[in-house]
Write a protein that holds these residues in place. Structure first.
Motif: not given
Length: 616
Positions: A412-427, A464-470
């Protein structure tokens, strides 16, 4: 019967707007000063026309006597306005007698009508009319030469009292007409033609003054921002017009429907919460079928909050709206497209959620978020083929916060955008590390929220995440819930196709819980469907669940899709899934979600499935 006659007569009168309290107080203060100055001025005029000081003082006091009733704030508007009107009419009566019935002196009655019209209420008009007729009739009979300046009027005082009363009534109606015409300005929503917030609160106040039980429904369109973002504001406006029409078709003639702004609507219902719930149920039922906008179907889900006078001790429209708003947000937090009735304690819960949201905004920077991983195993050999990344929040004070509490807030707050991107990068980093350690590719599934999917930059972000993490694209599966697919199928399908073009896989999560699930599969670029745990729970005991799961598995096989059964918790469920030739499974029977450090890449923590669930 006779006791109810005044109420019935009052109900026949056309009513105008009820002034806001602050405006009413300002106008009342001005009229009080005018009435006091009027009395003092008449005292001076009495002395100038040759009356004694005692007579002049008596007349002034008589005009001032009603004003103390107009002062106390604890008295109602009607009494205070009536007292001021009596004082002003009393001044007009005194003027007529001081001027010995001169016709021009009677004009003061019309001046008073103009002044009391500032109250925008019938009682001052009624008081002015009755006192004018009573004065002209009674005193015109007793002292005709002091009231009327013509012989005809002096001989027929009651006839002329009626004539003067008719003129006063005409002046009152003219003021009323101007009042009603003026009030129509700015009381309607320009887009839908419904009442706006101001009119809604006025109608609520009117109902609250007449009825014991009054309720308010607050209706909010779930995920409306996604429609505006993906299809444009023009389509969003037309959708709101269609939504307004459907809601209006579910209300009763006595109900008041308003658009409060954005995608929020409100209904004031003349009745208690049971009546309001019935109206709310009709509204939810009306949106069981999609809304057609510009020739395309959009599934609309609504969250509805209900509040009634039993939970609003001050019986005000603002309080009812506030309580209904709190209930509506709770409905959203529970998944949306449902109705929740306000109960004591929700205000405290809302404050707690506001504090939680404030803490969530700092959680990412404060390294409070974690990713836990749950294996997905192949059947029947129970070998790990991939993991699902699951977000967790370890609050410094509250401890581990359940995802069901904070994920909807993030959405609802829109925080899911940056949080979701962080989860994808970590995973993605973790999957790459495990693949190197295991010497073979290990897949990783990451949930993609509806808000992320509607973002135009989501494809670039994943690339970008795929490229960054290989990480190899084929190792990544993006899971989307089935309910998001029906909002705008064509656009969602295009977005998923663009993601699939990167080489990643697409999984449909919670399959079987959405709208017309099977009809969408042939149009979606999907690789996997995940059978919702609600179908797996009774798999070993319920023939209907077994038949349904078997049908889904067979359908997926014919479409060359992988199947993952979610929520497998016991050996009986596992055996049924094996007999149905389900390809993959996931659940506490095999392993619970754990941090990366607790995992054994590519291996289960136990040898094969166990007969009892692993503790949550």
């Amino acid at each position: 019967m006779l006791t109810r006659l005044p109420v019935r007569l009052a109900a026949l009168l056309p009513e105008g707007r009820s002034l806001p309290e602050a405006v009413w107080r300002r106008r009342h203060a001005v009229l009080l000063r005018i009435a006091a100055l009027h009395a003092l001025g008449l005292g001076g005029l009495s002395l100038l026309t040759g009356h004694s000081f005692l007579a002049s003082l008596t007349g002034t006091i008589a005009v001032l006597v009603p004003l103390p009733l107009a002062l106390p704030a604890e008295f109602g508007r009607e009494l205070r306005a009536a007292a001021t009107t009596v004082s002003l009419i009393g001044g007009s009566v005194l003027l007529v007698h001081l001027m010995a019935g001169v016709t021009e002196a009677h004009f003061s009655f019309f001046v008073v009508v103009g002044l009391v019209s500032l109250y925008q209420a019938w009682i001052p008009f009624g008081v002015a009319l009755l006192l004018t007729i009573a004065h002209h009739g009674i005193l015109g009979t007793l002292h005709p030469h002091e009231v009327f300046g013509t012989t005809a009027a002096q001989h027929q005082p009651w006839v002329w009292a009626g004539i003067h009363g008719g003129f006063v009534l005409a002046a009152s109606l003219a003021n009323l007409a101007a009042w009603r015409l003026n009030e129509q300005q700015g009381l309607r929503d320009a887009l839908t033609g419904l009442a706006n917030r101001t009119l809604l609160l006025e109608e609520a106040a009117r109902l609250l003054g007449r009825r014991r039980g009054v309720s308010v429904l607050l209706v909010d369109v779930d995920d409306f921002k996604a429609v505006n973002d993906t299809r444009g504001h023009g389509t969003g406006d037309r959708l709101l017009q269609a939504v307004a029409g459907r809601i209006a078709g579910c209300t009763r003639p006595d109900d008041v429907l308003a658009r409060l702004g954005g995608d929020e609507f409100a209904v004031v219902v003349a009745g208690g919460s049971s009546t309001a719930r019935a109206v709310g149920a009709r509204i939810l039922g009306a949106f069981a079928t999609p809304v057609s906008v510009d020739g395309r179907s959009i599934v609309v889900h609504l969250s509805i909050g209900v509040a009634d006078t039993l939970t609003a001790p001050d019986r005000s429209g603002e309080t009812l709206l506030r309580n209904a708003d709190l209930a509506m947000y709770l409905a959203k937090a529970q998944g949306g497209h449902r109705l929740v009735v306000y109960a004591d304690g929700m205000a405290e819960e809302a404050r707690s959620k506001a504090e939680l949201l404030e803490d969530l905004s700092a959680a990412l920077a404060g390294e409070q978020l974690e990713v836990h991983y749950q294996p997905v195993v192949s059947l029947p050999r129970c070998e790990i083929t991939s993991y699902e990344a699951l977000l967790r929040w370890r609050h410094p004070v509250r401890g581990l916060v359940p995802p069901g509490e904070f994920v909807p807030l993030a959405e609802d707050s829109g925080l899911i955008g940056p949080i979701g991107a962080w989860v994808l990068r970590e995973a993605a980093r973790q999957a790459s590390a495990w693949s190197r350690e295991a010497g073979r590719p290990i897949g990783m599934a990451v949930n993609l929220s509806p808000r992320q999917l509607s973002d135009d930059d989501v494809v670039a972000m994943v690339a970008a995440v795929l490229d960054e993490t290989g990480m190899a694209p084929a190792q990544l599966t993006l899971e989307v819930t089935e309910t998001v697919l029906v909002q705008d199928l064509d656009r969602v399908a295009d977005r998923l196709q663009a993601l699939r073009g990167l080489g990643v896989r697409i999984a449909i999560d919670d399959f079987g819980t959405g709208y017309s699930s099977l009809s969408y599969l042939r149009r979606l670029p999907a690789d996997t469907i995940k059978i919702d745990r609600s179908f797996v729970t009774d798999l070993a005991r319920d023939d209907a669940s077994r038949t349904l799961v078997a049908s889904i598995i067979e359908l997926a096989r014919s479409l060359r899709l992988d199947v993952v059964a979610e929520g497998v918790e016991d050996g009986a469920q596992h055996e049924v899934l094996r007999s149905l030739r389900c390809s993959h499974a996931q659940g506490f029977l095999f392993a619970r979600p754990q941090p990366a450090a607790a995992q054994l890449p590519g291996r289960l923590p136990l040898t094969g499935p166990v007969a009892t669930p692993v503790p949550a």
